[in-house]
Motif scaffolding. Structure first.
Motif, mmCIF file in Angstrom:
data_model
loop_
_atom_site.group_PDB
_atom_site.id
_atom_site.type_symbol
_atom_site.label_atom_id
_atom_site.label_comp_id
_atom_site.label_asym_id
_atom_site.label_seq_id
_atom_site.Cartn_x
_atom_site.Cartn_y
_atom_site.Cartn_z
ATOM 1 N N LEU A 16 -37.999 -38.135 -9.637
ATOM 2 C CA LEU A 16 -38.930 -37.259 -8.799
ATOM 3 C C LEU A 16 -38.176 -36.091 -8.540
ATOM 4 O O LEU A 16 -38.474 -34.767 -8.755
ATOM 5 C CB LEU A 16 -39.816 -37.900 -7.603
ATOM 6 N N GLN A 65 -44.078 -41.057 -1.975
ATOM 7 C CA GLN A 65 -44.435 -41.022 -3.461
ATOM 8 C C GLN A 65 -43.850 -42.372 -4.234
ATOM 9 O O GLN A 65 -44.129 -42.455 -5.259
ATOM 10 C CB GLN A 65 -44.067 -39.729 -4.091
ATOM 11 N N SER A 66 -42.809 -42.931 -3.436
ATOM 12 C CA SER A 66 -41.903 -43.846 -4.113
ATOM 13 C C SER A 66 -42.341 -45.233 -3.776
ATOM 14 O O SER A 66 -41.757 -46.252 -4.021
ATOM 15 C CB SER A 66 -40.440 -43.613 -3.894
#
Length: 343
Positions: A308, A323-324
């Motif tokens: 990302l 987001q991970s």
């Protein structure tokens, strides 16, 4: 001298009250046992306070209470650790027998026998310290390994902070043993060292109480999350798979389905998705891949975060963590330090 000798007493009394107020809080784990520990420690330091402030009227009664509390504090803390990390059994209560015998001996011993009772108490106390640190460290290490094997997100589940407290207890216990060997009477003429010991014990007791008031996860919750054992049909299905095939299926779930992005992912979740037994997944990860479930998932998460960041260098650490699949920023940083890609 009154202020410094009362400082550990005040800290213990404070946490005794706070834990008593949480008596019916089912979210806290082991708080009732910790309450017993804090109350007993309050009695212990009340005995110190009476001794160092020369309260002659209370001293005979305080000596009996002090002896009982002195021999009960470390066993009570060990019982607290047992309740957090293992299946509870009432046999552990036998650890409190020396405290009862010590109090009886202090109460009935003649003035000529008091010195002998005091020497025995010091030896028993030293053995209790060694046993608490040795058994407690082993219990916590085993518990933390189970957490790593079962959870991707170990924050607020592991007991590494409690383990650090236990190590600090060991250091201070050595100082305490030295102080007991010297005898309390020696500190009446060395007040500066008395103040140092008082501050050290107060800080340690505060950390124990604070950690206990925030402990909302234990082996009870782990057993609940594991749920029921899969039925016979599922076990037979899992038994037909070779480790290599299962390994390929696990990797496919990670790389194709990206299930590591799921917050608070557990071994049970992966087993449910794959319609197999968590034991087989656990064995495959450990034997075939040489890592725990926690390491396996978080390596994927860090790799995802790095991809990302490569695609969008403007992303903040908070965005990367969210987001991970990381439950918190601190968890992201901790795993980044472990598994960051080497350039």
């Amino acid at each position: 001298m009154g202020l410094f000798t009362s400082l550990p007493l005040l800290v213990c009394a404070l946490f005794t009250v706070l834990l008593a107020l949480e008596w019916n809080n089912r979210l806290l784990r082991g708080q009732r046992t910790l309450l017993c520990f804090m109350f007993t420690t309050t009695v212990l330091y009340a005995g110190h306070y009476v001794y160092f402030n020369h309260d002659v009227l209370l001293m005979p009664y305080a000596d009996v209470a002090y002896t009982a509390a002195h021999l009960a504090v470390y066993p009570l803390y060990l019982i607290y650790l047992v309740r957090l990390t293992s299946r509870w059994h009432r046999a552990w209560l036998w650890l409190l027998l020396p405290a009862l015998l010590g109090a009886a001996a202090q109460l009935w011993a003649t003035s000529q026998q008091q010195e002998w009772v005091d020497q025995v108490r010091k030896v028993v106390f030293a053995l209790e310290v060694i046993a608490t640190v040795a058994i407690g460290s082993r219990l916590i290490s085993r518990y933390n390994r189970m957490v790593d094997q079962y959870y991707a997100d170990t924050e607020k589940k592991s007991m590494r902070n409690v383990q650090n407290i236990l190590y600090l207890m060991m250091v201070i216990a050595l100082l305490s043993f030295a102080a007991n060997t010297i005898g309390r009477h020696w500190f009446t003429s060395h007040t500066m060292l008395l103040y140092v010991f008082s501050a050290l014990f107060s800080a340690l007791l505060f950390m124990i109480g604070y950690a206990g008031l925030h402990r909302e996860f234990s082996v009870v919750d782990m057993e609940r999350d594991k749920g029921v054992t899969p039925d016979k049909a599922v076990r037979q299905q899992a038994a037909t798979l070779s480790n290599l095939t299962l390994k390929e299926r696990i990797v496919r779930q990670m790389e194709d389905q990206k299930i590591y992005l799921q917050n608070d992912l557990k071994l049970e979740d992966l087993a449910s998705i794959m319609h197999t037994n968590r034991t087989y997944i656990y064995l495959t990860l450990n034997r075939e891949m040489g890592m725990s479930f926690n390491e396996f998932v978080n390596r994927y998460r860090i790799a995802h975060a790095e991809r990302l960041l490569d695609s969008d260098p403007t992303l903040s650490a908070t965005e990367l963590a969210a987001q991970s699949g990381f439950a918190s920023l601190s968890s992201y940083y901790r795993n980044l330090k472990k598994y960051k890609r080497q350039n």
